[in-house]
Enzyme design. Structure first.
Site, mmCIF file in Angstrom:
data_model
loop_
_atom_site.group_PDB
_atom_site.id
_atom_site.type_symbol
_atom_site.label_atom_id
_atom_site.label_comp_id
_atom_site.label_asym_id
_atom_site.label_seq_id
_atom_site.Cartn_x
_atom_site.Cartn_y
_atom_site.Cartn_z
ATOM 1 N N ASN A 135 0.989 -1.092 0.018
ATOM 2 C CA ASN A 135 -0.009 -0.044 -0.105
ATOM 3 C C ASN A 135 0.871 1.141 0.050
ATOM 4 O O ASN A 135 1.468 1.513 0.925
ATOM 5 C CB ASN A 135 -0.794 0.012 1.032
ATOM 6 C CG ASN A 135 -1.758 1.229 1.204
ATOM 7 O OD1 ASN A 135 -1.700 1.909 0.726
ATOM 8 N ND2 ASN A 135 -2.377 1.427 2.636
ATOM 9 N N TRP A 136 0.904 1.819 -1.080
ATOM 10 C CA TRP A 136 1.911 2.945 -1.487
ATOM 11 C C TRP A 136 1.271 4.352 -0.684
ATOM 12 O O TRP A 136 2.045 5.344 -0.423
ATOM 13 C CB TRP A 136 2.022 3.280 -2.696
ATOM 14 C CG TRP A 136 3.367 2.446 -3.545
ATOM 15 C CD1 TRP A 136 3.843 1.268 -2.718
ATOM 16 C CD2 TRP A 136 3.567 2.195 -4.657
ATOM 17 N NE1 TRP A 136 4.575 0.670 -3.679
ATOM 18 C CE2 TRP A 136 4.516 1.355 -4.996
ATOM 19 C CE3 TRP A 136 3.238 2.986 -5.899
ATOM 20 C CZ2 TRP A 136 5.286 1.024 -6.236
ATOM 21 C CZ3 TRP A 136 3.951 2.888 -7.154
ATOM 22 C CH2 TRP A 136 4.845 1.677 -7.235
ATOM 23 N N LYS A 137 0.125 4.238 -0.307
ATOM 24 C CA LYS A 137 -0.434 5.338 0.334
ATOM 25 C C LYS A 137 -0.266 6.556 -0.429
ATOM 26 O O LYS A 137 -0.394 6.501 -1.812
ATOM 27 C CB LYS A 137 -0.167 5.562 1.829
ATOM 28 C CG LYS A 137 -0.208 4.515 2.454
ATOM 29 C CD LYS A 137 0.064 4.834 4.164
ATOM 30 C CE LYS A 137 -0.067 3.477 4.942
ATOM 31 N NZ LYS A 137 -0.251 3.599 6.087
ATOM 32 N N HIS B 253 -9.552 1.167 4.336
ATOM 33 C CA HIS B 253 -8.606 1.504 5.321
ATOM 34 C C HIS B 253 -8.731 2.390 6.496
ATOM 35 O O HIS B 253 -9.480 3.290 6.503
ATOM 36 C CB HIS B 253 -7.419 2.091 4.525
ATOM 37 C CG HIS B 253 -6.012 1.608 4.980
ATOM 38 N ND1 HIS B 253 -5.617 2.617 6.090
ATOM 39 C CD2 HIS B 253 -5.214 0.989 4.944
ATOM 40 C CE1 HIS B 253 -4.503 2.500 6.272
ATOM 41 N NE2 HIS B 253 -3.986 1.396 5.703
ATOM 42 N N GLU C 168 -7.290 4.579 7.683
ATOM 43 C CA GLU C 168 -6.859 6.110 7.604
ATOM 44 C C GLU C 168 -8.253 6.826 6.792
ATOM 45 O O GLU C 168 -8.365 7.905 7.141
ATOM 46 C CB GLU C 168 -5.790 6.099 6.756
ATOM 47 C CG GLU C 168 -4.356 6.064 7.393
ATOM 48 C CD GLU C 168 -3.413 5.719 6.862
ATOM 49 O OE1 GLU C 168 -3.087 5.539 5.712
ATOM 50 O OE2 GLU C 168 -2.387 5.070 7.650
ATOM 51 N N GLU D 10 -5.735 -5.215 10.494
ATOM 52 C CA GLU D 10 -4.724 -3.897 10.685
ATOM 53 C C GLU D 10 -5.224 -3.448 12.086
ATOM 54 O O GLU D 10 -5.995 -2.348 11.999
ATOM 55 C CB GLU D 10 -4.912 -2.925 9.636
ATOM 56 C CG GLU D 10 -4.451 -3.509 8.338
ATOM 57 C CD GLU D 10 -3.692 -2.654 7.386
ATOM 58 O OE1 GLU D 10 -2.505 -2.816 6.767
ATOM 59 O OE2 GLU D 10 -4.279 -1.395 7.111
ATOM 60 N N GLY E 279 2.057 2.138 10.694
ATOM 61 C CA GLY E 279 3.269 3.469 10.580
ATOM 62 C C GLY E 279 3.504 3.610 12.116
ATOM 63 O O GLY E 279 4.367 4.643 12.081
ATOM 64 N N SER F 296 2.959 -2.103 10.446
ATOM 65 C CA SER F 296 4.515 -2.128 10.414
ATOM 66 C C SER F 296 5.250 -3.642 10.205
ATOM 67 O O SER F 296 6.114 -3.934 10.803
ATOM 68 C CB SER F 296 5.187 -1.942 12.003
ATOM 69 O OG SER F 296 4.445 -0.547 12.290
ATOM 70 N N GLY G 156 2.492 -1.229 4.423
ATOM 71 C CA GLY G 156 2.753 0.207 4.202
ATOM 72 C C GLY G 156 3.958 0.870 3.775
ATOM 73 O O GLY G 156 4.733 0.693 2.830
ATOM 74 N N GLY G 157 4.715 1.227 4.960
ATOM 75 C CA GLY G 157 6.053 1.810 4.785
ATOM 76 C C GLY G 157 7.109 0.899 4.218
ATOM 77 O O GLY G 157 7.891 1.398 3.199
HETATM 78 C C1 PEP Z 1 -1.175 -0.083 6.040
HETATM 79 O O1 PEP Z 1 -1.209 1.426 6.246
HETATM 80 O O2 PEP Z 1 -1.849 -0.564 5.540
HETATM 81 C C2 PEP Z 1 0.345 -0.343 6.655
HETATM 82 C C3 PEP Z 1 0.133 -1.690 7.081
HETATM 83 O O3 PEP Z 1 1.147 0.489 6.861
HETATM 84 P P1 PEP Z 1 2.548 0.334 7.826
HETATM 85 O O4 PEP Z 1 3.012 -1.038 7.135
HETATM 86 O O5 PEP Z 1 3.439 1.395 7.417
HETATM 87 O O6 PEP Z 1 2.230 0.125 9.039
#
Ligand code: PEP
Length: 252
Positions: free
Chosen positions: A9-11, A94, A96, A166, A172, A212, A233-234
């Site tokens: 997920n590049w956001k 998601h 967010e 999640e 994050g 994470s 994500g990251g």
């Molecule tokens: C996400 O936003 O779906 C996610 C899992 O982010 P991160 O891996 O950065 O925690």
């Protein structure tokens, strides 16, 4: 063998040159499990990512969609628009979007139905806040999300939805759920869906962990029996990190 999906997920990150470079680097790795990988890009990058992935088995898609086919919804993107780009997957709900953009279980439910009707695989995100977990209400909370989000969806369609657990407190933050915490909730989610539908549907569901996940912790999470992969994500922003997670999945 366990079904796996490693979804990046590049956001709201990357411009086209960076995206192209990423795909080039990822493809150069010749990962043995390309069919188990997908990239969820910002809307502006989806077409380019699709082109850069031509001839590979890696999937690609969006991070959100509107549930109506067309009309006066300024700024929105519809399922047919995604379909035209050839997307394979789309994130729905998601945390967010639930927190900052008014996403509700009702809109999530409509988006799931619209994507399923078009043959695009939804990646449905569920998960509790730190406050809910500290109060011991995480299972009740996640079960409530699932019951509302799957409302009116048939068993055969439900089996096509990928669920991503999640925990909001792990997204994050660098604070990962322990493999035991992640497994416990993913097994619980499977049980809830087996209850709503039947054991066969629950057993066949793909349930990812997200929060994470990175090269250093991916293997111990992915080894758990009820975890069918990760939403990342990251660590999906660098091809080396993302490929290392995919490699951990391939080595299971
Ligand atoms: C996400 O936003 O779906 C996610 C899992 O982010 P991160 O891996 O950065 O925690």
């Amino acid at each position: 063998m366990k079904k796996i999906l490693i979804a990046g997920n590049w956001k709201m990150n990357k411009l086209s040159a960076d995206a192209e470079e990423f795909i080039k680097e990822l493809r150069a790795k010749n990962l043995p499990n390309e069919k188990d990988i997908c990239i969820l890009a910002p809307f502006t990058l989806i077409a380019g990512v699709g082109e850069a992935l031509e001839g590979s088995e890696i999937g690609f898609g969006a991070q959100n969609v509107h549930f109506e086919e067309s009309g006066a919804f300024t700024g929105e993107i519809s399922v047919p628009m995604l379909k035209e780009l050839g997307v394979t997957h789309c994130i729905v709900g998601h945390s967010e979007r639930r927190e900052y953009f008014n996403e509700t279980d009702d809109t999530v439910n409509r988006k799931l139905m619209a994507l399923l009707a078009a043959g695009i695989t939804p990646i449905l995100c569920v998960g509790e806040s730190l406050e809910v977990r500290e109060g011991g209400g995480e299972q009740t909370f996640v079960a409530g999300q699932l019951i509302a989000d799957f409302s009116g969806i048939s068993a055969s369609d439900a089996a096509k939805i990928v669920i991503a657990y999640e925990p909001i407190w792990a997204i994050g933050t660098g604070r990962t759920a322990t493999p035991e915490q992640a497994e416990e909730m993913c097994a619980f989610i499977r049980g809830v869906l087996s209850g709503i539908y039947d054991m066969a549907t629950g057993d066949s569901l793909m349930i990812l962990y997200g929060g994470s996940m990175k090269p250093g912790n991916a293997k111990e999470l992915l080894e758990k029996p009820d975890i069918n992969g990760g939403l990342i994500g990251g660590a999906s922003l660098k091809a080396d990190d993302f490929a290392a997670i995919a490699e951990a999945a391939a080595s299971l």
